[in-house]
Design a protein around this motif. Structure first.
Motif, short mmCIF file in Angstrom:
data_model
loop_
_atom_site.label_atom_id
_atom_site.label_comp_id
_atom_site.label_asym_id
_atom_site.label_seq_id
_atom_site.Cartn_x
_atom_site.Cartn_y
_atom_site.Cartn_z
N HIS A 125 0.85 -1.20 0.00
CA HIS A 125 0.00 0.00 0.00
C HIS A 125 0.88 1.24 0.00
O HIS A 125 2.07 1.17 0.32
CB HIS A 125 -0.89 -0.01 1.26
CG HIS A 125 -0.08 0.11 2.50
ND1 HIS A 125 0.48 -0.98 3.14
CD2 HIS A 125 0.32 1.19 3.22
CE1 HIS A 125 1.18 -0.58 4.19
NE2 HIS A 125 1.10 0.74 4.26
N LEU A 126 0.27 2.37 -0.32
CA LEU A 126 0.95 3.66 -0.22
C LEU A 126 -0.09 4.74 0.04
O LEU A 126 -1.10 4.81 -0.66
CB LEU A 126 1.72 3.98 -1.51
CG LEU A 126 2.47 5.32 -1.49
CD1 LEU A 126 3.64 5.28 -0.51
CD2 LEU A 126 2.98 5.68 -2.88
N GLY A 127 0.18 5.57 1.05
CA GLY A 127 -0.67 6.73 1.29
C GLY A 127 0.01 7.95 0.71
O GLY A 127 1.22 8.12 0.89
N VAL A 128 -0.73 8.80 0.01
CA VAL A 128 -0.18 10.05 -0.50
C VAL A 128 -0.82 11.16 0.30
O VAL A 128 -2.05 11.34 0.24
CB VAL A 128 -0.48 10.22 -2.01
CG1 VAL A 128 0.20 11.47 -2.54
CG2 VAL A 128 -0.05 8.98 -2.78
N GLU A 129 -0.02 11.86 1.10
CA GLU A 129 -0.58 12.81 2.06
C GLU A 129 0.34 14.02 2.19
O GLU A 129 1.44 13.91 2.72
CB GLU A 129 -0.77 12.09 3.43
CG GLU A 129 -1.27 12.96 4.56
CD GLU A 129 -2.49 13.79 4.24
OE1 GLU A 129 -3.57 13.21 4.10
OE2 GLU A 129 -2.37 15.03 4.11
N PRO A 130 -0.11 15.19 1.73
CA PRO A 130 0.75 16.38 1.78
C PRO A 130 0.90 16.99 3.17
O PRO A 130 1.86 17.72 3.41
CB PRO A 130 0.03 17.36 0.86
CG PRO A 130 -1.41 16.95 0.91
CD PRO A 130 -1.40 15.46 1.06
N SER A 131 -0.06 16.73 4.08
CA SER A 131 0.00 17.37 5.39
C SER A 131 0.92 16.55 6.31
O SER A 131 0.57 15.44 6.74
CB SER A 131 -1.41 17.50 5.98
OG SER A 131 -2.19 18.33 5.14
N GLY A 132 2.10 17.12 6.57
CA GLY A 132 3.18 16.37 7.22
C GLY A 132 2.85 15.83 8.60
O GLY A 132 3.21 14.70 8.94
N GLY A 133 2.15 16.62 9.40
CA GLY A 133 1.85 16.20 10.77
C GLY A 133 1.00 14.94 10.80
O GLY A 133 1.35 13.96 11.48
N VAL A 134 -0.09 14.93 10.06
CA VAL A 134 -0.95 13.74 10.07
C VAL A 134 -0.27 12.57 9.37
O VAL A 134 -0.45 11.40 9.76
CB VAL A 134 -2.36 14.02 9.47
CG1 VAL A 134 -3.18 14.89 10.39
CG2 VAL A 134 -2.30 14.60 8.07
N ALA A 135 0.56 12.87 8.35
CA ALA A 135 1.30 11.80 7.65
C ALA A 135 2.23 11.09 8.63
O ALA A 135 2.37 9.86 8.59
CB ALA A 135 2.09 12.38 6.48
N ASP A 136 2.85 11.85 9.53
CA ASP A 136 3.73 11.24 10.54
C ASP A 136 2.94 10.32 11.47
O ASP A 136 3.45 9.27 11.89
CB ASP A 136 4.43 12.33 11.37
CG ASP A 136 5.51 13.06 10.57
OD1 ASP A 136 5.98 12.49 9.55
OD2 ASP A 136 5.86 14.19 10.95
#
Ligand code: SAH
Ligand code: TYD
Ligand code: ZN
Length: 409
Positions: A125-136
């Motif tokens: 799988h891969l998540g593409v997420e620009p918002s760094g805080g929630v991505a972490d």
């Protein structure tokens, strides 16, 4: 003359049908010490495309202003939504992800609420997420995340590195993306011919039916219908093959697109298209009437809050939602009418609401001294919240709702 703009899907003329006026970024919860002279505002107005019938904002807010390191929305904040996404993940595993070594990509995976299930199941799988805080936060759950905006170039890089996907999924994210042509070109480049692109977003049919006007804010650029999605897909080599109505967030539709000609559209697609045509959903008269009802709610809610203030009642709000920015800024709800808003999200607590600067506090503050009335901004989570706050009602407290009309319950 109503203002016009150019459709971000088909290029035809978009004609405005409602103006919410000057509005802030709905998720910009600043600290009390912020220099509010610098607070960002834009004109929030919504219009209908005369070509493809897509309802959309008249003005676009630059994406970096909204989605960044400090983006405060965490999808896992609702137990009901956690269950919703876990259920969807399990269903995808049982239906679309059964081939050898399947690969699923999620756009806007946020804190990993859905992909966590894929990670735990050992699925690529891969998540593409620009918002760094929630991505972490997602990464800490074992989710593989790429911190970027999904668009054509990102999609091509992923396809080159990981191969093509069986499923591309996006919840409450596609409607956030004005650069639709780039995204759908990317979807085509990344999806296997046998794959599907599944996305779910607030449904214009529910917004109009319930006058849930607070679904309209900076981040929600598009308001989809089966008809507009079908046109949007067809312009980009894709086909609408299934739709499913969902009860979450006040009413959504989950759309399934496949490369054109690969799958047979379900009966549900034909049924929803027929319902939309019969109700005149994306017709100027329907949307004008929606706008009229919004002004009624605005006047009723402001009138009620002023009256309660005059009577010396203590009124607070519950749930510092992005949606509530539209309500508070349209109605002029400032701390003199609503003394605070409580919310479980640590990234919002100790800060103030966008534009109207109502302090955001913890739910403990709410429970410490129950008010007379609580204005339920998170009305889409009413069942979950009212159940857990039964003690408030037991203490004589009352909820104020404003969708589909202003009511005390
Ligand atoms: N899927 C989650 C989060 C929705 S909030 C849920 O349904 O609860 C919308 C998310 O989309 C945010 O986390 C935001 O950072 C992300 N986003 C915005 N533009 C994006 C883009 N171009 N590609 C991928 N994610 C994007
Ligand atoms: P939500 O309505 O999901 O989305 P949006 O911000 O896009 O309008 O936001 C719900 C908000 O309410 C979120 O900030 C978390 C908060 N909340 C609580 O404080 N308590 C709860 O029990 C629930 C379910 C949500
Ligand atoms: Zn159009």
């Amino acid at each position: 003359m109503p203002s016009t703009s150019q459709c971000r899907v088909c290029g035809d003329q978009v004609t405005e049908f409602f103006d919410f006026g000057r509005q802030p970024l709905s998720d910009a919860f600043h600290t009390p010490g912020f220099d509010f002279e610098k607070e960002f505002f834009f004109r929030l107005a919504v219009g209908l495309c005369q070509g493809c019938t897509m309802v959309q904002l008249m003005e676009e807010v630059p994406r970096d202003n909204m989605f960044h390191e400090e983006y405060p929305y965490h999808s896992s904040g609702s137990a009901y939504m956690r269950e919703h996404f876990e259920g969807l993940a399990k269903r995808l595993l049982a239906t679309e992800l059964t081939a050898d070594d399947p690969f699923v990509v999620e756009l806007g995976c946020n804190d990993g609420v859905m992909l966590k299930v894929m990670a735990e199941s050992g699925v690529r799988h891969l998540g593409v997420e620009p918002s760094g805080g929630v991505a972490d936060v997602a990464a800490a759950k074992g989710v593989r995340v790429r911190k970027s905006f999904f668009e054509e170039s990102t999609a091509k890089e992923i396809a080159a590195e990981d191969g093509r996907a069986d499923v591309i999924y996006a919840a409450n994210t596609l409607c956030h993306i004005p650069y639709m042509e780039s995204v759908l070109s990317g979807v085509r480049a990344l999806l296997k011919p046998t794959g599907v692109f599944v996305f779910e977003d607030p449904y214009l049919g529910d917004i109009v039916e319930r006058t849930s006007f607070d679904q309209i804010y900076d981040e929600h650029f598009f308001f989809f219908t089966a008809r507009s999605v079908r046109e949007m897909a067809a312009r980009n080599g894709l086909e609408l093959v299934d739709v499913e109505r969902l009860p979450v967030h006040g009413g959504e539709v989950r759309y399934t697109l496949a490369p054109a000609g690969e799958r047979t559209p379900s009966q549900a697609v034909a049924d929803l298209l027929r319902d939309e045509a019969e109700s005149g959903l994306a017709e100027p008269a329907t949307l004008q009437e929606f706008g009229r009802k919004v002004t009624v709610i605005r006047d009723d809610l402001t009138g009620l809050l002023r009256r309660l203030k005059d009577e010396g009642k203590k009124v607070v709000a519950y749930g510092a939602t992005a949606k509530s920015a539209t309500v508070t800024n349209l109605c002029g709800i400032t701390p003199d009418l609503v003394s605070f808003v409580c919310d479980t999200t640590p990234a919002k607590q100790g800060r103030v609401t966008p534009g109207t600067h109502i302090p955001v506090v913890t739910p403990d503050t709410f429970a410490a001294d129950y008010p007379d009335y609580a204005l339920l901004f998170a009305w889409n989570h009413a069942d979950e919240i009212m159940a857990k706050e039964q003690a408030f009602r037991d203490a004589g407290g009352k909820w104020i709702l404003y969708v589909p009309d202003v009511r005390i319950v």
